[in-house]
Design an enzyme around this catalytic site. Sequence first.
Site, PDB file in Angstrom:
ATOM      1  N   ASN A 128       0.815  -1.216   0.000  1.00  0.00           N
ATOM      2  CA  ASN A 128       0.000   0.000   0.000  1.00  0.00           C
ATOM      3  C   ASN A 128       0.848   1.265   0.000  1.00  0.00           C
ATOM      4  O   ASN A 128       0.475   2.269  -0.622  1.00  0.00           O
ATOM      5  CB  ASN A 128      -0.988   0.006   1.173  1.00  0.00           C
ATOM      6  CG  ASN A 128      -0.333  -0.339   2.498  1.00  0.00           C
ATOM      7  OD1 ASN A 128       0.813  -0.790   2.537  1.00  0.00           O
ATOM      8  ND2 ASN A 128      -1.053  -0.151   3.584  1.00  0.00           N
ATOM      9  N   LEU A 131       2.112   1.815  -3.618  1.00  0.00           N
ATOM     10  CA  LEU A 131       1.015   2.263  -4.468  1.00  0.00           C
ATOM     11  C   LEU A 131       0.707   3.732  -4.211  1.00  0.00           C
ATOM     12  O   LEU A 131       0.431   4.491  -5.142  1.00  0.00           O
ATOM     13  CB  LEU A 131      -0.226   1.402  -4.214  1.00  0.00           C
ATOM     14  CG  LEU A 131      -0.164  -0.028  -4.761  1.00  0.00           C
ATOM     15  CD1 LEU A 131      -1.333  -0.851  -4.244  1.00  0.00           C
ATOM     16  CD2 LEU A 131      -0.156  -0.022  -6.289  1.00  0.00           C
ATOM     17  N   TYR A 132       0.756   4.122  -2.942  1.00  0.00           N
ATOM     18  CA  TYR A 132       0.547   5.532  -2.598  1.00  0.00           C
ATOM     19  C   TYR A 132       1.601   6.401  -3.275  1.00  0.00           C
ATOM     20  O   TYR A 132       1.280   7.424  -3.903  1.00  0.00           O
ATOM     21  CB  TYR A 132       0.605   5.705  -1.086  1.00  0.00           C
ATOM     22  CG  TYR A 132       0.593   7.146  -0.636  1.00  0.00           C
ATOM     23  CD1 TYR A 132      -0.604   7.830  -0.468  1.00  0.00           C
ATOM     24  CD2 TYR A 132       1.781   7.827  -0.374  1.00  0.00           C
ATOM     25  CE1 TYR A 132      -0.620   9.161  -0.061  1.00  0.00           C
ATOM     26  CE2 TYR A 132       1.778   9.145   0.024  1.00  0.00           C
ATOM     27  CZ  TYR A 132       0.579   9.802   0.183  1.00  0.00           C
ATOM     28  OH  TYR A 132       0.571  11.121   0.580  1.00  0.00           O
ATOM     29  N   ASN A 133       2.862   6.018  -3.163  1.00  0.00           N
ATOM     30  CA  ASN A 133       3.942   6.782  -3.786  1.00  0.00           C
ATOM     31  C   ASN A 133       3.748   6.887  -5.301  1.00  0.00           C
ATOM     32  O   ASN A 133       3.982   7.945  -5.904  1.00  0.00           O
ATOM     33  CB  ASN A 133       5.292   6.131  -3.486  1.00  0.00           C
ATOM     34  CG  ASN A 133       5.617   6.097  -2.006  1.00  0.00           C
ATOM     35  OD1 ASN A 133       5.030   6.836  -1.214  1.00  0.00           O
ATOM     36  ND2 ASN A 133       6.525   5.222  -1.618  1.00  0.00           N
ATOM     37  N   THR A 135       0.933   6.858  -6.966  1.00  0.00           N
ATOM     38  CA  THR A 135      -0.147   7.789  -7.313  1.00  0.00           C
ATOM     39  C   THR A 135       0.297   9.235  -7.173  1.00  0.00           C
ATOM     40  O   THR A 135      -0.148  10.109  -7.937  1.00  0.00           O
ATOM     41  CB  THR A 135      -1.387   7.562  -6.430  1.00  0.00           C
ATOM     42  OG1 THR A 135      -1.073   7.813  -5.046  1.00  0.00           O
ATOM     43  CG2 THR A 135      -1.905   6.141  -6.565  1.00  0.00           C
TER      44      THR A 135
END
Length: 257
Positions: A128, A131-133, A135
């Site tokens: 997670n 994935l945050y990075n 986006t």
Amino acid sequence: MELSLLLSPLLSLASHPIWSLVCLLLVLVLRSQRRGRWRPANCPVDLSGKTAIVTGANTGLLPAVTAEGLELTIATNYLGPFLLTNLLLDLVKKSPAARIINVSSMNHRRGEVNLRQMRGEDMGTARNDQLYNNTKLMNVLFTHELATQLQHAGVTVNAVHPGVVVTEIMRNYGLLLRIIFNLIGFSFFKSAEEGAVSPIYCSVSQEMEGVSGKYIDSDCSLCLPSPSAQDLRLATKLWDVSSSLTGLETKGRGETE
């Protein structure tokens, strides 16, 4: 035994009133330094007839695929703001001195763009946080591409880092990590109000008049994003894939119905 002998003087020092006072003063100094130099309350702003759109969710979701076949974190943090902005473009263009602000993060420097992951494919061991990075990198690339398309439309587009802010972003992480985050955050991280300063600066300040396609740091200063975020070919490819996934591919670049 040796360890206890070493720790004993340290524990004694930590319990001393002067040490406690020094720690308190240090915390207060650190908290005061979290605020940027620009103060929204001291900025005379006339918003008559002007439009500012601020987008960019900041969620720490677990890897998952939506019913539409999109990766959940990417859909929430990037594709949602991408679609919303494009749907509002016609109205934005009619407003004088309109501004679009995409909330990114300094963590975009750790991100990468895997176009297959946008469809929930090639997830492998995707975490997670990664994935945050990813986006946040997509937010900056989107900013550059949209700014290029709107350079003659009287609309500016910029990306901004709000700082490390104590929010509910850690709610899907483990209890221990959430506790550590909040304890450290009390002294070092920004409150939600403090984190809003740099996006507000981009939205209304006179200093940002006519500035477009830039990345603004949490202290309201202009700085360069990562090399990947400056990849124009990648920005164009990301735009094309995003348009396809959100149903905008039949429209012109930077255009809506």
